[in-house]
Structures are given as structure tokens and as C-alpha cells.
Design an enzyme around this catalytic site. Structure first.
Site, PDB file in Angstrom:
ATOM      1  N   GLY A  18      17.054  43.158 -21.628  1.00 16.42           N
ATOM      2  CA  GLY A  18      18.241  42.712 -22.360  1.00 16.42           C
ATOM      3  C   GLY A  18      17.874  42.122 -23.715  1.00 16.42           C
ATOM      4  N   GLY A  44      21.302  46.107 -20.045  1.00 14.22           N
ATOM      5  CA  GLY A  44      20.163  46.188 -20.961  1.00 14.22           C
ATOM      6  C   GLY A  44      19.756  47.630 -21.201  1.00 14.22           C
ATOM      7  CB  SER A  82      23.211  37.041 -15.807  1.00 15.57           C
ATOM      8  OG  SER A  82      24.631  36.894 -15.827  1.00 15.57           O
ATOM      9  CG  ASN A 106      16.947  37.826  -3.546  1.00 22.75           C
ATOM     10  OD1 ASN A 106      16.919  37.355  -2.416  1.00 22.75           O
ATOM     11  ND2 ASN A 106      17.650  38.910  -3.853  1.00 22.75           N
ATOM     12  CE1 TYR A 152      26.855  34.674 -18.132  1.00 20.41           C
ATOM     13  CE2 TYR A 152      28.078  33.031 -19.397  1.00 20.41           C
ATOM     14  CZ  TYR A 152      26.914  33.759 -19.188  1.00 20.41           C
ATOM     15  OH  TYR A 152      25.829  33.579 -20.016  1.00 20.41           O
ATOM     16  CB  THR A 182      21.182  33.074 -28.761  1.00 22.26           C
ATOM     17  OG1 THR A 182      21.070  31.774 -28.182  1.00 22.26           O
ATOM     18  CG2 THR A 182      19.874  33.440 -29.418  1.00 22.26           C
ATOM     19  NE  ARG A 193      26.440  38.753 -26.475  1.00 23.82           N
ATOM     20  CZ  ARG A 193      25.401  38.491 -25.675  1.00 23.82           C
ATOM     21  NH1 ARG A 193      25.205  37.294 -25.202  1.00 23.82           N
ATOM     22  NH2 ARG A 193      24.549  39.444 -25.357  1.00 23.82           N
TER      23      ARG A 193
END
Ligand code: NAD
Ligand code: UDP
Length: 317
Positions: A18, A44, A82, A106, A152, A182, A193
Site C-alpha cells: 500500500g 494496494g 487495512s 493474528n 473503519y 498523510t 482522499r
């Protein structure tokens, strides 16, 4: 210490194909780690890894909500898997909940078995639509569990809770980074985004789509600063959650105007309904990161945006 007993440190990066994960892989290889990148490629892309030439790098395609098997020792795990943009996590609501919950479980089990130190990528979204400004780590947040962002936000809140429980119950060495917005190279032009969307729209001459009146604020951090902060956090001994981000706050309308100006774009700025539960303000209080990690962002926004625009021109036009 970059070397342990003469051996390379072995480090797993989940979500390594990603945006943030691939920059982290690059950084860790430069620091001398043997990097295992595990990714399902749901959001990704292998394109993000194609500049890696090192033979100290292994890619494993795997969905981490399923049992994870890694041969040999592991020293560090950076858990970044994620879906992360609102468009992506609304497209994959169940996958987002599963990776935050089952995937994190996990990863913590793996960390416990391998005696590895684990850092999880949490988010400013744990604060929801905040009533405290700027947001400090003591604030518990204002999240609507059944709103569109709940898949989320609650997954990440669960991830923080189970990470803390593994630290307390099983003594796993854990770190929790609350990452604020970011930006940088390798963002997808269509991930929804604000920065990549406006940049692509401006360069294409398409309408720049501001949601609401554009008075909502965000504070954007350059990816190289973020990766630096994440690494410093992993190498520190600080266990509670810590904010990482750039406190440089702007409104979304200011952002749209700025991107239009620096791209010399003829695009129109248009206004559209504000998505439900879209946070009205966001700005990190980074006093803890400054004091505990000796970290603060260095790249100014103008310089970071220049780099991103050049990259967008090269890749998409
Ligand atoms: P991204 O979508 O570019 O990267 C996430 C990666 O995780 C993708 O490569 C995806 O294929 C992989 N992935 C998702 N589910 C998986 C699964 N079940 N198994 C294996 N791989 C899986 O997103 P990003 O912006 O790089 O975000 C990375 C992490 O940082 C996320 O955990 C996100 O919540 C967190 N974060 C990012 C930001 C930001 O501004 N970019 C802000 C806050 C938090
Ligand atoms: N936004 C916008 N137009 C777009 C994409 C986003 O006005 O085309 C707004 C969005 O509503 C939010 C802000 O920009 O208020 C930041 O959105 P982003 O998806 O980048 O991040 P997040 O909301 O998760 O902080």
C-alpha cells in the site's frame, strides 16, 4: 541498533504493497532489515514495490485475516494492512472490520509466538468527529459506531484495545501509532482522499469537488516525515498510543484553492454534499511525540505538494 548478533533483523510489514507500507519497506531495507512484505493486494499494488531491487526482500500474497505462517525468526512487525481511504473502506466494509479485528488478532498471535515487537497503524479516526481541538491522546473520541465511518473507526479502536490486552496479558512488546492524514507519492489518483483527488482533478482540468462548504479542516503530513516517526516509535520503549502527524491545519476549501493555484489549473471548484459524519476539524497535538520520540515533521507543505504534483504528472499524464 541496526544489526543484531551479526544477523539481519527480520521484519514483517503487513499492507506493505500500500501507500504507507511500501514507503516503510523502502525505508527498512535502507536501514538494513530483511523485509517480508505481506499483502492481499485488495487496495494496494505491486507497482508500489517495483523499485525495490534488494535481495533482502520477500513479497508474500496473503490475506492476514487467515492464519499467518512465517518461517524463521521475526524481530519486528509493522501492521499496516487495512483499507484506509473513505472510498476504500466504504467499498469493503466487512473486509475493513475483519482486518482490524481478526487480522490484528493474528498479528498479535504471531508477535507472541515469535517474540517480535509489533507496531500497529492506528488512526486519528479513533477520535471520530472530535469535540477536543487539537486532539491529544487523552481524548477518548466521538465515534458513531453505526455511521458509514464506523467500520473503519471501530475496527481501529478494537485493534488498539486488543493490542493493549496482548501487552498487558502476554507481555508482547507493542506500539500504537495514531496516524493523522498523510500524503505523498504512490497515493492512488482515485482513492477519494482530498489531496490526490484535487491534484488529479486540477491537472486534468476537471471540476475540483469540495464536499460541504469546505470549512472542515485537516492537517497533512508528508509521508517521509511519517515513516521517520513510525520507525522512531518502534525503536522507542513507549507503549501507550501516540499521535503522529503534522499540526499544520488548513480548510479543505483553502486546500482546493491552493492546488488549483500551484497547478495553474483552469478547473472550477464545485460544492457537493458533505458525507455523513465527516469530521469538522482535525489537528494532532504532537507534544508527546516531540518529547518522547524527539520527532516532529520537517517537510513543509509547499515542498511536499510540489513533489507530489511532479509525480502525478509523470505517472498519470
Ligand atoms: P493503502 O490502502 O494504500 O494500504 C493498505 C494495504 O493493506 C493495501 O496494500 C492492502 O492491499 C492491504 N490489505 C488490506 N487488507 C488486507 C488483508 N486482509 N490482508 C493483507 N493485506 C491487506 O492504505 P495506506 O494509506 O497505506 O494506509 C496504511 C495503514 O495506515 C492502514 O492501516 C491505515 O488505517 C493507516 N493510516 C493511514 C493514514 C493515511 O493518511 N494514509 C492515516 C491514518 C492511518
Ligand atoms: N473531500 C472533499 N472532496 C473530495 C474528497 C474529500 O471535499 O473529493 C473532503 C472530505 O469530505 C474531508 C476532507 O476532504 O472533509 C479530507 O478527506 P480525506 O478523504 O482526504 O480524509 P479523511 O476525511 O479521512 O480525513
Amino acid at each position: 541498533m541496526d544489526w543484531m548478533e551479526g544477523n539481519l533483523m527480520r521484519t514483517l510489514v503487513t499492507g506493505g504493497a500500500g501507500f504507507l507500507g511500501s514507503h516503510l519497506c523502502d525505508y527498512l531495507i535502507k536501514k538494513g532489515h530483511y523485509v517480508i512484505c505481506m499483502d492481499s493486494l485488495v487496495t494496494g499494488s505491486l507497482d508500489n514495490l517495483k523499485s525495490i531491487e534488494s535481495d533482502k526482500f520477500l513479497f508474500i500474497k496473503h490475506d492476514i485475516t487467515k492464519y499467518i505462517e512465517i518461517e524463521g525468526d521475526l524481530d519486528y512487525i509493522f501492521h499496516f494492512a487495512s483499507p484506509a481511504s473513505p472510498v476504500d473502506y466504504l467499498r469493503y466494509p466487512i473486509k475493513t472490520l475483519k482486518v482490524g479485528a481478526l487480522g490484528t488478532h493474528n498479528i498479535l498471535g504471531l508477535a507472541k509466538a515469535k517474540k517480535a515487537k509489533v507496531l500497529i497503524a492506528s488512526t486519528s479516526e479513533v477520535y471520530g468527529d472530535p469535540e477536543v481541538h487539537p486532539q491529544n491522546e487523552e481524548y477518548w473520541g466521538n465515534v458513531n459506531p453505526v455511521g458509514p465511518r464506523g467500520v473503519y473507526d471501530e475496527a481501529k479502536r478494537f485493534a488498539e484495545a486488543i493490542t493493549t490486552a496482548y501487552h498487558k496479558r502476554h507481555n508482547v512488546e507493542t506500539r500504537i501509532a495514531r496516524i493523522f492524514n498523510t500524503y505523498g507519492k504512490r497515493m492512488k489518483k482515485d482513492d477519494g482522499r482530498a489531496i490526490p483527488t484535487f491534484t488529479y482533478q486540477a491537472l486534468k482540468g476537471a471540476d475540483i469537488t469540495v464536499f460541504g462548504d469546505g470549512n472542515q479542516t485537516r492537517s497533512f503530513c508528508h509521508v517521509s516525515d511519517m515513516i521517520d516517526g513510525i520507525y522512531k516509535l518502534m525503536m522507542s520503549d513507549y507503549v501507550p498510543p501516540i499521535n503522529l502527524g503534522n499540526p499544520n491545519e488548513i480548510t479543505i476549501l483553502e486546500l482546493a484553492k491552493y492546488i488549483k493555484k500551484i497547478t495553474n489549473s483552469k478547473s472550477k471548484i464545485t460544492f457537493h454534499p458533505l458525507p455523513e459524519n465527516d469530521p469538522k476539524t482535525r489537528k494532532p497535538d504532537i507534544s508527546k511525540a516531540k518529547k518522547i520520540l524527539g520527532w516532529e515533521p520537517k517537510i513543509n507543505f509547499e515542498k511536499g505538494m510540489e513533489e507530489l504534483i511532479e509525480w502525478f504528472k509523470r505517472i498519470f499524464f
